[in-house]
Design a protein around this motif. Structure first.
Motif, PDB file in Angstrom:
ATOM      1  N   ARG A   1       2.667  -9.393  -6.716  1.00 29.64           N
ATOM      2  CA  ARG A   1       2.370 -10.043  -5.440  1.00 29.64           C
ATOM      3  C   ARG A   1       2.269  -8.981  -4.357  1.00 29.64           C
ATOM      4  NH1 ARG A   1       5.085 -12.594  -8.747  1.00 29.64           N
ATOM      5  NH2 ARG A   1       6.984 -11.402  -8.314  1.00 29.64           N
ATOM      6  N   MET A   2       1.271  -9.182  -3.460  1.00 23.79           N
ATOM      7  CA  MET A   2       1.039  -8.195  -2.404  1.00 23.79           C
ATOM      8  C   MET A   2       0.575  -8.896  -1.131  1.00 23.79           C
ATOM      9  SD  MET A   2      -1.487  -4.859  -2.481  1.00 23.79           S
ATOM     10  CE  MET A   2      -1.465  -3.658  -1.158  1.00 23.79           C
ATOM     11  N   MET A   3       1.218  -8.605  -0.020  1.00 27.78           N
ATOM     12  CA  MET A   3       0.796  -9.135   1.268  1.00 27.78           C
ATOM     13  C   MET A   3      -0.418  -8.353   1.752  1.00 27.78           C
ATOM     14  SD  MET A   3       1.242 -11.372   3.584  1.00 27.78           S
ATOM     15  CE  MET A   3       0.409 -11.609   5.164  1.00 27.78           C
ATOM     16  N   MET A   4      -1.534  -9.052   1.932  1.00 27.90           N
ATOM     17  CA  MET A   4      -2.768  -8.411   2.388  1.00 27.90           C
ATOM     18  C   MET A   4      -3.219  -9.018   3.708  1.00 27.90           C
ATOM     19  SD  MET A   4      -4.931  -8.103  -1.195  1.00 27.90           S
ATOM     20  CE  MET A   4      -4.221  -7.410  -2.680  1.00 27.90           C
ATOM     21  N   LYS A   5      -3.964  -8.213   4.474  1.00 23.39           N
ATOM     22  CA  LYS A   5      -4.486  -8.673   5.765  1.00 23.39           C
ATOM     23  C   LYS A   5      -6.001  -8.785   5.703  1.00 23.39           C
ATOM     24  CE  LYS A   5      -0.775  -6.598   8.538  1.00 23.39           C
ATOM     25  NZ  LYS A   5      -0.448  -5.662   9.653  1.00 23.39           N
ATOM     26  N   ALA A   6      -6.516  -9.802   6.402  1.00 18.38           N
ATOM     27  CA  ALA A   6      -7.958 -10.003   6.430  1.00 18.38           C
ATOM     28  C   ALA A   6      -8.647  -8.760   6.986  1.00 18.38           C
ATOM     29  CB  ALA A   6      -8.304 -11.232   7.272  1.00 18.38           C
TER      30      ALA A   6
ATOM     31  N   ALA B   1       0.844  -1.197   0.000  1.00 14.88           N
ATOM     32  CA  ALA B   1       0.000   0.000   0.000  1.00 14.88           C
ATOM     33  C   ALA B   1       0.879   1.246   0.000  1.00 14.88           C
ATOM     34  CB  ALA B   1      -0.922  -0.006   1.211  1.00 14.88           C
ATOM     35  N   GLY B   2       0.499   2.222  -0.793  1.00 11.63           N
ATOM     36  CA  GLY B   2       1.275   3.439  -0.945  1.00 11.63           C
ATOM     37  C   GLY B   2       2.138   3.422  -2.194  1.00 11.63           C
ATOM     38  N   GLU B   3       2.214   2.262  -2.865  1.00 10.70           N
ATOM     39  CA  GLU B   3       3.004   2.157  -4.097  1.00 10.70           C
ATOM     40  C   GLU B   3       2.079   2.121  -5.320  1.00 10.70           C
ATOM     41  OE1 GLU B   3       7.033  -0.020  -2.406  1.00 10.70           O
ATOM     42  OE2 GLU B   3       5.593  -1.203  -3.583  1.00 10.70           O
TER      43      GLU B   3
ATOM     44  N   PHE C   1      -7.862   0.651  -4.895  1.00  8.72           N
ATOM     45  CA  PHE C   1      -7.211   0.642  -6.216  1.00  8.72           C
ATOM     46  C   PHE C   1      -7.707   1.861  -6.994  1.00  8.72           C
ATOM     47  CE2 PHE C   1      -6.811  -3.647  -4.825  1.00  8.72           C
ATOM     48  CZ  PHE C   1      -5.804  -4.266  -5.541  1.00  8.72           C
ATOM     49  N   LYS C   2      -6.817   2.762  -7.347  1.00 11.65           N
ATOM     50  CA  LYS C   2      -7.178   3.930  -8.146  1.00 11.65           C
ATOM     51  C   LYS C   2      -6.494   3.836  -9.512  1.00 11.65           C
ATOM     52  CE  LYS C   2      -8.022   7.035  -4.236  1.00 11.65           C
ATOM     53  NZ  LYS C   2      -7.664   8.308  -3.563  1.00 11.65           N
ATOM     54  N   PHE C   3      -7.308   3.761 -10.579  1.00  9.33           N
ATOM     55  CA  PHE C   3      -6.834   3.585 -11.946  1.00  9.33           C
ATOM     56  C   PHE C   3      -6.681   4.959 -12.606  1.00  9.33           C
ATOM     57  CE2 PHE C   3      -8.858  -0.218 -10.613  1.00  9.33           C
ATOM     58  CZ  PHE C   3      -8.339  -1.280 -11.336  1.00  9.33           C
ATOM     59  N   GLU C   4      -5.460   5.323 -12.945  1.00 12.64           N
ATOM     60  CA  GLU C   4      -5.200   6.596 -13.618  1.00 12.64           C
ATOM     61  C   GLU C   4      -5.353   6.416 -15.135  1.00 12.64           C
ATOM     62  OE1 GLU C   4      -4.498   9.507 -12.163  1.00 12.64           O
ATOM     63  OE2 GLU C   4      -4.649   8.609 -10.155  1.00 12.64           O
ATOM     64  N   PRO C   5      -5.930   7.423 -15.833  1.00 10.55           N
ATOM     65  CA  PRO C   5      -6.104   7.293 -17.291  1.00 10.55           C
ATOM     66  C   PRO C   5      -4.784   7.422 -18.043  1.00 10.55           C
ATOM     67  CG  PRO C   5      -6.831   9.451 -16.559  1.00 10.55           C
ATOM     68  CD  PRO C   5      -6.498   8.678 -15.307  1.00 10.55           C
ATOM     69  N   ASN C   6      -4.654   6.664 -19.136  1.00 13.56           N
ATOM     70  CA  ASN C   6      -3.526   6.752 -20.061  1.00 13.56           C
ATOM     71  C   ASN C   6      -4.066   6.871 -21.481  1.00 13.56           C
ATOM     72  OD1 ASN C   6      -0.788   6.186 -18.622  1.00 13.56           O
ATOM     73  ND2 ASN C   6      -2.209   4.717 -17.703  1.00 13.56           N
TER      74      ASN C   6
ATOM     75  N   ILE D   1      -1.896   2.062 -11.840  1.00 12.84           N
ATOM     76  CA  ILE D   1      -2.826   1.769 -10.748  1.00 12.84           C
ATOM     77  C   ILE D   1      -2.143   2.091  -9.425  1.00 12.84           C
ATOM     78  CG2 ILE D   1      -4.297   0.029  -9.666  1.00 12.84           C
ATOM     79  CD1 ILE D   1      -4.111  -1.556 -12.320  1.00 12.84           C
ATOM     80  N   LYS D   2      -2.725   3.014  -8.657  1.00 12.32           N
ATOM     81  CA  LYS D   2      -2.184   3.394  -7.356  1.00 12.32           C
ATOM     82  C   LYS D   2      -2.896   2.614  -6.255  1.00 12.32           C
ATOM     83  CE  LYS D   2      -0.929   8.063  -8.854  1.00 12.32           C
ATOM     84  NZ  LYS D   2      -1.114   9.523  -8.624  1.00 12.32           N
TER      85      LYS D   2
END
Length: 540
Positions: A462-467, A445-447, A473-478, A534-535
């Protein structure tokens, strides 16, 4: 040595018109004793000479000459220069002697000050052309260039001597010698001056000879795919010419306007049984041009038929391309590169390349100036299965990406569908599998996840997530209109989320993990190719 009088030939051609960007490579393959090398043609007063490095001849005085059509002729040693170059007098008919009506590089010195790379073009035993990228090491301002292969694993080989070096698509010289490190090139300006002096050629070419109708009718055997047909025609009159043509080797017909009455006439091309393969109508007062691609190697009937009125015709036949050049063994490329295959209606050109699994290749089919032609492009795997199909107009630019499904040798096959011309295709590695799914693709998160994607390509993070800890997820336009799917899998491989997105739109989703583990975020290209951004944020 006997030569053949062919219609509309140049009686004298200046060597100052030797090289041009339209030249593919050396004109011929030269073999003498146990040596093999390259050579180019030089037509003077109906005699076809061949210029080649002297060491290719060795101690021999006679050589075998192979044309791009894989026809063989002989040539005798006529002159040896102080430089390692020789002139051979051949028995190649005038009509088959590539006249090399090329434009000399206007300022080779300036060209060499700007560019340090080039392409060496070598004709192979099957008549095709091998293109080797080179680096220029040393420039001698008067006569020589020192070059080496761009890739160390692609050294120059025996048989390359005499190959033509192109710099910025202009002919810069002829390769004289090769060794393990590279080669020495004799500059085009020095070579041109030396040959002009030897043959006493003036800067201005002589006027083109025009054969009369009587000469044309008297010697129809002289009509080849490099002939000039002129004469008179009247309504309902027929004039037939038998022309031997080669399979998949387009022949260009250039019709020049003539003065006088506006005669309408047809050009028909038929096989031996007079099955009609082409039938076009023209007016004698207009210029036209078209190309005919023979379906097989055979003798064809070119029939001129008067339709209305009467008048004169002026038709020039030229070899537009040979089958060996369009799909020979030399037609392979390394990425990145630019290729310029010739296409004509019903012709096929093929280029081979190696593709890596999940590593998209971008192909830019660039707009070309001049007349509009149309062509299709197919990509096939080694099993000859068609994987992608496109169709293009030469007056537009297109960008496509192909994602190889496996490590394999692929073929880019071009089909001419309308008219004819020369394409321009830039080929680059859009992105690699190592970038798309490499070990470095770990986010928190933050990347941000950002990169390139293409149809059928897959990117994984791959991303470590917690329950019960939502991820925003913010999708920037291209730019562009690529469509792709985003999926999220838990550690067991069970898919927990799936949806589709367009790169030119802005989106936002929030995903809540049901377990605390490493999740896989997968992006799969569905349409077109482009960039994604994607942020990632902690939602809380």
């Amino acid at each position: 040595m006997k030569t053949t009088k062919i219609l509309g030939s140049l009686s004298l051609i200046s060597l100052s018109a030797l090289f041009s960007p339209s030249s593919y490579s050396s004109d011929v393959l030269v073999s003498a004793d146990f040596n093999v090398g390259q050579g180019f043609n030089y037509l003077v007063n109906g005699t076809c000479y061949v210029v080649t490095p002297k060491h290719v001849m060795g101690d021999a005085t006679t050589a075998n000459i192979m044309l791009p059509t894989r026809q063989y002729f002989t040539a005798d040693l006529a002159h040896v220069f102080d430089v390692d170059m020789a002139v051979l007098e051949s028995n190649i008919p005038e009509a088959q002697c590539n006249r090399n009506t090329f434009l000399q590089v206007s300022d080779l010195k300036k060209l060499l000050e700007v560019y340090q790379t080039g392409v060496l073009k070598t004709r192979l035993a099957d008549g095709s052309v091998l293109q080797s990228k080179i680096v220029i090491n040393t420039v001698d301002e008067t006569e020589y260039l020192a070059i080496k292969p761009e890739r160390a694993d692609e050294p120059f080989k025996q048989g390359y001597s005499g190959s033509i070096l192109f710099v910025a698509e202009q002919a810069a010289g002829v390769l004289l010698e090769v060794d393990d490190e590279g080669g020495v090139v004799y500059r085009a300006d020095a070579l041109t001056g030396m040959l002009d002096e030897h043959f006493g050629v003036n800067d201005e070419p002589e006027a083109t000879e025009t054969a009369t109708t009587e000469e044309t009718n008297a010697d129809d055997s002289a009509v080849t795919t490099n002939s000039h047909l002129t004469g008179r025609l009247a309504k309902n009159q027929i004039k037939d010419h038998e022309v031997k043509m080669l399979e998949n080797s387009p022949v260009e017909f250039v019709l020049k306007a003539t003065e006088g009455n506006q005669m309408q006439f047809s050009i028909l091309i038929m096989d031996r049984r007079e099955n009609k393969l082409l039938d076009y109508k023209f007016y004698s007062t207009n210029d036209y041009n078209f190309a005919f691609t023979p379906p097989k190697s055979d003798t064809y009937i070119v029939r001129l038929l008067g339709v209305s009125s009467f008048g004169e015709f002026d038709i020039k036949l030229n070899d537009f391309a040979f089958d060996a050049e369009l799909r020979g063994d030399g037609n392979s490329f390394q990425i990145p590169t630019t290729i310029t295959p010739k296409v004509a209606k019903d012709s096929i050109a093929e280029y081979r390349f190696n593709g890596e699994t999940n590593s998209p290749i971008e192909m830019l089919f660039n707009e070309v100036n001049g007349q509009q032609f149309r062509y299709a492009a197919h990509i096939l795997n080694s099993a000859d299965e068609v994987l992608r199909e496109y169709e293009f107009y030469s007056t537009n630019s297109y960008a496509y990406a192909f994602t190889p499904p496996t490590n394999d040798e692929y073929t880019l096959r071009l089909f001419g569908t309308r008219h004819y011309g020369t394409t321009n295709i830039g080929i680059t590695q859009w992105v690699t599998d190592a970038e798309l799914k490499g070990a470095q693709n770990v986010v928190v998160a933050g990347e941000m996840m950002t990169g390139k994607l293409a149809y059928n390509a897959v990117a994984e993070y791959r991303m470590m997530m917690k329950a019960n800890a939502p991820i925003d997820f913010k999708f920037e336009p291209n730019s562009g209109d690529m469509r792709y799917r985003l999926e999220i899998f838990d550690e067991t491989g069970e898919r927990k989320y799936s949806d589709e997105f367009y790169t030119n739109n802005e989106y936002r989703i929030v995903f809540t993990p049901l377990s605390s583990d490493v999740h896989l975020i997968r992006l799969t290209g569905i349409k077109s190719h482009g960039n994604y951004t994607i942020k990632l944020f902690d939602y809380d």
